[in-house]
Design a protein around this motif. Structure first.
Motif, PDB file in Angstrom:
ATOM      1  N   PRO A  28     -10.116  42.156   7.740  1.00  9.50           N
ATOM      2  CA  PRO A  28      -9.821  41.357   8.932  1.00  9.50           C
ATOM      3  C   PRO A  28     -10.789  41.699  10.055  1.00  9.50           C
ATOM      4  N   ALA A  29     -11.394  40.646  10.662  1.00  8.40           N
ATOM      5  CA  ALA A  29     -12.279  40.876  11.804  1.00  8.40           C
ATOM      6  C   ALA A  29     -11.404  41.272  12.986  1.00  8.40           C
ATOM      7  N   GLY A  30     -12.013  41.722  14.045  1.00  8.71           N
ATOM      8  CA  GLY A  30     -11.240  42.091  15.228  1.00  8.71           C
ATOM      9  C   GLY A  30     -11.330  43.572  15.481  1.00  8.71           C
ATOM     10  N   ARG A  31     -10.265  44.098  16.067  1.00  8.66           N
ATOM     11  CA  ARG A  31     -10.342  45.473  16.563  1.00  8.66           C
ATOM     12  C   ARG A  31     -10.646  46.501  15.485  1.00  8.66           C
ATOM     13  N   ALA A  32     -10.006  46.351  14.288  1.00  9.91           N
ATOM     14  CA  ALA A  32     -10.209  47.355  13.240  1.00  9.91           C
ATOM     15  C   ALA A  32     -11.668  47.373  12.808  1.00  9.91           C
ATOM     16  N   LYS A  33     -12.234  46.189  12.626  1.00 10.00           N
ATOM     17  CA  LYS A  33     -13.636  46.128  12.190  1.00 10.00           C
ATOM     18  C   LYS A  33     -14.554  46.618  13.313  1.00 10.00           C
ATOM     19  N   ASP A  34     -14.227  46.257  14.550  1.00 12.68           N
ATOM     20  CA  ASP A  34     -15.019  46.751  15.686  1.00 12.68           C
ATOM     21  C   ASP A  34     -14.981  48.278  15.745  1.00 12.68           C
ATOM     22  N   PHE A  35     -13.808  48.838  15.419  1.00  9.96           N
ATOM     23  CA  PHE A  35     -13.699  50.310  15.402  1.00  9.96           C
ATOM     24  C   PHE A  35     -14.662  50.882  14.367  1.00  9.96           C
ATOM     25  N   LEU A  36     -14.701  50.245  13.182  1.00  9.96           N
ATOM     26  CA  LEU A  36     -15.584  50.736  12.112  1.00  9.96           C
ATOM     27  C   LEU A  36     -17.054  50.574  12.489  1.00  9.96           C
ATOM     28  N   HIS A  37     -17.389  49.509  13.196  1.00  9.96           N
ATOM     29  CA  HIS A  37     -18.782  49.325  13.638  1.00  9.96           C
ATOM     30  C   HIS A  37     -19.181  50.391  14.674  1.00  9.96           C
ATOM     31  N   GLY A  38     -18.189  50.840  15.479  1.00  9.99           N
ATOM     32  CA  GLY A  38     -18.499  51.793  16.551  1.00  9.99           C
ATOM     33  C   GLY A  38     -18.649  51.133  17.902  1.00  9.99           C
ATOM     34  N   VAL A  39     -18.042  49.939  18.076  1.00  9.69           N
ATOM     35  CA  VAL A  39     -18.129  49.251  19.368  1.00  9.69           C
ATOM     36  C   VAL A  39     -17.586  50.157  20.480  1.00  9.69           C
ATOM     37  N   TRP A  40     -16.503  50.872  20.180  1.00 10.58           N
ATOM     38  CA  TRP A  40     -15.860  51.751  21.172  1.00 10.58           C
ATOM     39  C   TRP A  40     -16.771  52.922  21.556  1.00 10.58           C
ATOM     40  N   LEU A  41     -17.712  53.264  20.643  1.00  4.86           N
ATOM     41  CA  LEU A  41     -18.597  54.410  20.864  1.00  4.86           C
ATOM     42  C   LEU A  41     -19.892  53.974  21.549  1.00  4.86           C
ATOM     43  N   GLY A  42     -20.165  52.657  21.495  1.00  2.63           N
ATOM     44  CA  GLY A  42     -21.438  52.154  22.023  1.00  2.63           C
ATOM     45  C   GLY A  42     -22.600  52.529  21.126  1.00  2.63           C
ATOM     46  N   HIS A  43     -22.304  52.811  19.866  1.00  5.67           N
ATOM     47  CA  HIS A  43     -23.310  53.297  18.917  1.00  5.67           C
ATOM     48  C   HIS A  43     -22.727  53.081  17.526  1.00  5.67           C
TER      49      HIS A  43
END
Ligand code: FES
Length: 277
Positions: A28-43
């Motif tokens: 599922p796209a959204g927050r979980a996938k963003d977490f895996l990408h590292g959006v929250w880390l900026g890296h």
């Protein structure tokens, strides 16, 4: 790394890429996938997580070389195997939004990591220390080869790199005329050139917003994307950026988009990029 260069163009790999990509894209796209990408880390998160598995495998190899305690070596291998799970998941999330050449190298990278994990598992099941060491050595060689492919993806193919990084170095400091206000339709993203730098301009709610047009994820053209409220979405993989400051609203991009300050003077739009020079 001529072999890695050849892998990029090996279309036969696409038969393996496609089913795996279909599988990963079901995440599922959204927050979980963003977490895996590292959006929250900026890296990107993947390179940071990978260190745990690689570090454990190398430490086990050094202990093996020095004739270290077998129990300690096995613990390190166990930790490496456990750490390889988040490494694989974050890597798969990033891989699912990459170019086909990157995905071809990436599928071999993933296969080599899986093969290394099988060898390390076999080392834990081995009855004799000699046999366990042989499996560990084979696992370390395979994991090293896989790391080299990961390096090729990062440094040669620029997967995970910030593709808007050069912008502040290409824009001259100060204010520059970009366009006549009357030439900018309301609510529609327009591409304008500032010297050699493409800029996406959006006029809405009496304000003009301007971001670097080249998406920080993989250089897609934001001017071909859609504006919704105060954000613009890249047409290539759906990264969304705030128009006000270029911040990432959702990935796969993790780096913000360079955002210009804007002024309207005598019917003309002027822009200035903070941090230039
Ligand atoms: S290039 Fe991938 S989201 Fe923009």
């Amino acid at each position: 790394m001529r072999t890695a260069d050849r892998l990029e163009e090996t279309t036969a790999l696409d038969t393996a890429v496609e089913p795996y990509r279909n599988l990963v894209q079901r995440l599922p796209a959204g927050r979980a996938k963003d977490f895996l990408h590292g959006v929250w880390l900026g890296h990107p998160l993947h390179p940071a997580v990978v260190q745990m598995a690689v570090g454990a495998y190398i430490s086990a190899g050094v202990l093996d070389l020095m004739g270290g305690d077998e129990k300690a070596v096995r613990r390190l291998v166990g930790f490496g195997l456990l750490s390889s799970v988040p490494a694989a998941v974050t890597g798969a999330a990033d891989w699912s939004d990459q170019h086909e050449q990157q995905q071809r190298v990436g599928i071999v990278h993933a296969a080599a990591n899986s093969a290394a994990a099988v060898m390390y598992l076999a080392s834990l099941a081995a009855r004799s220390r000699r046999r366990a060491r042989a499996f560990r050595f084979a696992g370390l060689m395979t994991a090293s080869l896989s790391s080299a492919l990961g390096g090729h993806m990062s440094f040669r193919q620029a997967a995970g790199a910030n593709h808007a990084e050069a912008v502040p170095h290409l824009v001259e400091p100060g204010w520059h005329r970009l366009a006549a206000l009357d030439d900018l339709p309301v609510g529609t993203p327009i591409r304008r050139m500032l010297g050699e730098v493409p800029v996406v301009v959006v006029r809405q709610d009496g304000v003009v917003r301007a971001l670097a047009d080249q998406c920080s994820h993989l250089a897609g053209p934001l001017s071909g994307g859609e504006v919704d409220g105060g954000a613009i979405t890249c047409p290539w993989h759906g990264s969304t950026f705030r128009l006000s400051d270029g911040g990432v609203v959702c990935g796969p991009a993790t780096a913000p988009q360079p955002a210009f300050e804007t002024q309207v003077r005598d019917g003309d739009v002027y822009v200035c990029l903070p941090g230039t020079g």
